[in-house]
Design an enzyme around this catalytic site. Structure first.
Site, PDB file in Angstrom:
ATOM      1  N   LYS A  22      41.863  51.479  55.420  1.00 24.27           N
ATOM      2  CA  LYS A  22      42.310  50.741  54.227  1.00 24.27           C
ATOM      3  C   LYS A  22      43.515  51.437  53.570  1.00 24.27           C
ATOM      4  O   LYS A  22      44.527  50.792  53.289  1.00 24.27           O
ATOM      5  CB  LYS A  22      41.155  50.669  53.213  1.00 24.27           C
ATOM      6  N   ASN A  23      43.389  52.738  53.340  1.00 20.96           N
ATOM      7  CA  ASN A  23      44.419  53.416  52.548  1.00 20.96           C
ATOM      8  C   ASN A  23      45.690  53.721  53.334  1.00 20.96           C
ATOM      9  O   ASN A  23      46.648  54.273  52.785  1.00 20.96           O
ATOM     10  CB  ASN A  23      43.849  54.679  51.902  1.00 20.96           C
ATOM     11  N   CYS A 116      40.251  52.813  35.659  1.00 20.80           N
ATOM     12  CA  CYS A 116      39.236  52.112  36.437  1.00 20.80           C
ATOM     13  C   CYS A 116      37.948  52.906  36.360  1.00 20.80           C
ATOM     14  O   CYS A 116      37.884  53.917  35.666  1.00 20.80           O
ATOM     15  CB  CYS A 116      39.689  51.862  37.869  1.00 20.80           C
ATOM     16  N   ARG A 121      43.485  57.378  35.749  1.00 21.60           N
ATOM     17  CA  ARG A 121      44.418  57.132  36.845  1.00 21.60           C
ATOM     18  C   ARG A 121      45.832  56.741  36.392  1.00 21.60           C
ATOM     19  O   ARG A 121      46.311  55.642  36.675  1.00 21.60           O
ATOM     20  CB  ARG A 121      43.829  56.097  37.806  1.00 21.60           C
ATOM     21  N   ASP A 303      36.954  60.854  48.169  1.00 22.21           N
ATOM     22  CA  ASP A 303      36.396  59.589  48.672  1.00 22.21           C
ATOM     23  C   ASP A 303      35.130  59.776  49.496  1.00 22.21           C
ATOM     24  O   ASP A 303      34.519  58.790  49.926  1.00 22.21           O
ATOM     25  CB  ASP A 303      37.451  58.838  49.502  1.00 22.21           C
ATOM     26  N   ARG A 395      35.605  45.643  49.306  1.00 22.68           N
ATOM     27  CA  ARG A 395      37.005  46.033  49.147  1.00 22.68           C
ATOM     28  C   ARG A 395      37.401  47.043  50.211  1.00 22.68           C
ATOM     29  O   ARG A 395      38.576  47.121  50.573  1.00 22.68           O
ATOM     30  CB  ARG A 395      37.224  46.668  47.767  1.00 22.68           C
TER      31      ARG A 395
HETATM   32  N1  EPU Z   1      47.616  61.482  38.748  1.00 20.65           N
HETATM   33  C1  EPU Z   1      48.281  61.732  37.583  1.00 20.65           C
HETATM   34  N2  EPU Z   1      49.483  61.115  37.371  1.00 20.65           N
HETATM   35  C2  EPU Z   1      50.030  60.267  38.285  1.00 20.65           C
HETATM   36  C3  EPU Z   1      49.348  60.018  39.479  1.00 20.65           C
HETATM   37  C4  EPU Z   1      48.143  60.645  39.708  1.00 20.65           C
HETATM   38  O1  EPU Z   1      47.817  62.476  36.734  1.00 20.65           O
HETATM   39  O2  EPU Z   1      51.113  59.739  38.013  1.00 20.65           O
HETATM   40  C5  EPU Z   1      46.313  62.127  38.997  1.00 20.65           C
HETATM   41  C6  EPU Z   1      45.155  61.124  39.098  1.00 20.65           C
HETATM   42  O3  EPU Z   1      44.682  60.739  37.839  1.00 20.65           O
HETATM   43  C7  EPU Z   1      44.149  61.938  39.884  1.00 20.65           C
HETATM   44  C8  EPU Z   1      45.046  62.750  40.856  1.00 20.65           C
HETATM   45  O4  EPU Z   1      46.336  62.740  40.271  1.00 20.65           O
HETATM   46  O5  EPU Z   1      43.481  62.809  39.040  1.00 20.65           O
HETATM   47  C9  EPU Z   1      45.153  62.204  42.263  1.00 20.65           C
HETATM   48  O6  EPU Z   1      45.425  60.815  42.205  1.00 20.65           O
HETATM   49  P1  EPU Z   1      46.278  60.068  43.307  1.00 20.65           P
HETATM   50  O7  EPU Z   1      47.513  59.521  42.679  1.00 20.65           O
HETATM   51  O8  EPU Z   1      46.439  60.935  44.511  1.00 20.65           O
HETATM   52  O9  EPU Z   1      45.301  58.847  43.665  1.00 20.65           O
HETATM   53  P2  EPU Z   1      45.745  57.407  44.110  1.00 20.65           P
HETATM   54  O10 EPU Z   1      46.997  57.500  44.879  1.00 20.65           O
HETATM   55  O11 EPU Z   1      45.673  56.489  42.952  1.00 20.65           O
HETATM   56  C10 EPU Z   1      44.551  57.405  46.449  1.00 20.65           C
HETATM   57  C11 EPU Z   1      43.533  56.545  47.141  1.00 20.65           C
HETATM   58  C12 EPU Z   1      42.169  56.746  46.499  1.00 20.65           C
HETATM   59  C13 EPU Z   1      41.808  58.236  46.618  1.00 20.65           C
HETATM   60  C14 EPU Z   1      42.904  59.102  45.978  1.00 20.65           C
HETATM   61  C15 EPU Z   1      42.675  60.594  46.147  1.00 20.65           C
HETATM   62  C16 EPU Z   1      44.820  54.662  47.956  1.00 20.65           C
HETATM   63  C17 EPU Z   1      45.157  53.220  47.857  1.00 20.65           C
HETATM   64  N3  EPU Z   1      43.946  55.148  47.059  1.00 20.65           N
HETATM   65  O12 EPU Z   1      44.563  56.987  45.082  1.00 20.65           O
HETATM   66  O13 EPU Z   1      41.237  55.970  47.236  1.00 20.65           O
HETATM   67  O14 EPU Z   1      40.576  58.488  45.978  1.00 20.65           O
HETATM   68  O15 EPU Z   1      44.181  58.776  46.569  1.00 20.65           O
HETATM   69  O16 EPU Z   1      42.565  60.929  47.487  1.00 20.65           O
HETATM   70  O17 EPU Z   1      45.308  55.351  48.837  1.00 20.65           O
HETATM   71  C18 EPU Z   1      39.238  54.770  47.603  1.00 20.65           C
HETATM   72  O18 EPU Z   1      39.685  54.442  48.730  1.00 20.65           O
HETATM   73  O19 EPU Z   1      38.042  54.588  47.272  1.00 20.65           O
HETATM   74  C19 EPU Z   1      40.142  55.402  46.635  1.00 20.65           C
HETATM   75  C20 EPU Z   1      39.881  55.434  45.340  1.00 20.65           C
END
Ligand code: EPU
Length: 418
Positions: A22-23, A116, A121, A303, A395
């Site tokens: 998915k990701n 969420c 996030r 995850d 999802r």
């Molecule tokens: N963060 C910030 N500021 C930002 C962006 C991120 O503070 O501008 C923080 C977030 O709040 C969090 C950390 O950085 O504490 C890591 O977040 P990240 O941005 O890496 O998460 P994401 O990109 O929103 C993806 C996956 C998630 C997975 C996370 C961590 C996708 C579509 N989603 O989310 O997947 O948990 O990386 O590995 O790739 C899932 O599949 O169930 C899922 C939630």
């Protein structure tokens, strides 16, 4: 709304197949916005999040067809560069269209994703990095408005590694003028997969999979054919299904190189894990208590935290699970407790005293991986477990009840339940 009903107790035995990730599929689909050429994608899983992404791309002008699992996506021209709230609110990963849209058409209007179930996030790291590349960004009425002439290569340092942030900037930089470097980039295998797809289309990206990625902008991307990597989190979930039921599963397309931290913990917890090319075999045994701390890749994935906690619920001792990535990712705890688990929360630590057995109960999932954790608990619990609100599960897991029942689980979906 559908629900899943499980009669626990059967050891899972046999061969189970992992779908495309998915990701990785979501950013790769978003990346098709960068080119007017047709792209051929294999291994895109059939999931709600994929359906939402396709809907979003179609609104932007994508022509998408699918035949026998092969997707063809072409965005000849961008008809709309807006990702509206009605789609973004159902899937935060919609933010992944921001980078490609600004790069291709010089503007984007993307609804600001809210918090969420698992945390606030924020996405400010995506936005400040795009500003460094020359985009002007305003947030008004819950929408991100980004405008740019041609994006310019820049040196970007992420304050913390963000997965979709790294992906957004990597996509934006492929069509920028000059060279972009991303420092403290996230290293997740899905980022490498996206880079490989983009490079297959003619992008010039080096270093994906490390914390320093260099992207030399090119004028345009060409057509390519690409197979999405297998889903390491689905594979990890099946590994725990084998361990928790004391079963014996061969997990086809389970890639050991993506799952080193999970394999290590499962071995410490008493499972026998054998690695072969493109498959993993997991045999369950007595479950020992182990401590787990989530970290950015290659650390233990957030995850997989909820699923690991289900396993620790029936361990022979006391374990501590520490969540360091998201501030509220313990939604499964109260539900696991309803099934007899003994878990105490202290800040971002869960202290779990293993019990001999869990008992089936009606439970409700509030996010994707929490749902997977409840399914795993249901597989080993005595009696019947009903998992409600499984739209979260749909999802991110393709035909999970079908795959698990093929290897011996007593699990079924009841359509239209409350
Ligand atoms: N963060 C910030 N500021 C930002 C962006 C991120 O503070 O501008 C923080 C977030 O709040 C969090 C950390 O950085 O504490 C890591 O977040 P990240 O941005 O890496 O998460 P994401 O990109 O929103 C993806 C996956 C998630 C997975 C996370 C961590 C996708 C579509 N989603 O989310 O997947 O948990 O990386 O590995 O790739 C899932 O599949 O169930 C899922 C939630």
């Amino acid at each position: 709304m559908d629900k899943i009903v499980i009669q626990g107790g059967a050891p899972l035995i046999g061969e189970i197949e992992v779908s495309g990730a998915k990701n990785a599929a979501l950013p790769i689909l978003a990346a098709t916005l960068l080119s007017s050429e047709p792209q051929t994608l294999l291994g895109i899983p059939k999931l709600m999040d994929v359906a939402t992404t396709k809907k979003l791309l179609q609104r932007m002008g994508a022509e998408i067809s699918e035949q026998e699992g092969v997707h063809s996506v072409q965005v000849k021209t961008i008809k709309s560069c807006e990702a509206p709230y009605d789609l973004v609110k159902t899937m935060r990963a919609s933010i992944l269209v921001l980078g490609p849209l600004v790069a291709r058409c010089g503007e984007a209007h993307v609804s600001l994703p809210g918090g969420c179930a698992i945390g606030a996030r924020p996405i400010q790291l995506h936005l400040t990095a795009l500003e460094k590349m020359g985009a002007e960004i305003k947030i008004e009425h819950g929408m991100i408005h980004a405008k740019a002439g041609k994006l310019k290569g820049a040196k970007i340092y992420f304050d913390l590694p963000t997965v979709t942030g790294t992906e957004n900037l990597m996509m934006a930089a492929t069509l920028a003028e000059g060279t972009t470097t991303l420092e403290n980039a996230a290293c997740e295998p899905e980022i490498t997969d996206l880079a490989q797809f983009l490079n297959a289309c003619g992008a010039r990206i080096e270093g994906a999979g490390t914390d320093r990625i260099t992207i030399q902008g090119v004028a345009a991307l060409k057509r390519a054919s690409y197979r999405v990597m297998p889903d390491r989190i689905e594979a990890g979930t099946f590994m725990i299904a084998a361990a928790i039921t004391k079963g014996d599963l061969v997990i086809r397309h389970g890639r050991a190189e993506h799952l080193a931290s999970v394999i290590e913990k499962l071995r410490a917890a008493g499972a026998t894990v054998t690695e072969e090319k493109d498959l993993l075999r997991v045999k369950g045994g007595a479950v020992h208590a182990v401590d787990v701390k989530t970290l950015p890749y290659p650390g233990f994935p957030t995850d997989m935290q909820a699923q690991m906690m289900a396993l620790m619920s029936i361990s022979d001792g006391l374990s501590v699970v520490t969540e360091t990535i998201f501030e509220n990712r313990f939604n499964h705890v109260a539900e696991l407790r309803r099934m007899g688990a003994e878990i105490r929360l202290e800040g971002n630590h869960a202290v779990i005293k293993g019990v001999q057995k869990l008992s089936g109960a009606p439970v409700m999932a509030s996010d994707l991986r929490a749902s997977a954790s409840l399914i795993l608990a249901g597989l080993v619990a005595q009696g019947e477990t009903e998992v409600l609100r499984i739209y979260h599960l749909d999802r991110g897991y393709e035909r999970i009840e079908e795959k698990l029942s093929k290897v011996g689980a007593s699990i079924r979906r009841v359509k239209g339940a409350a």
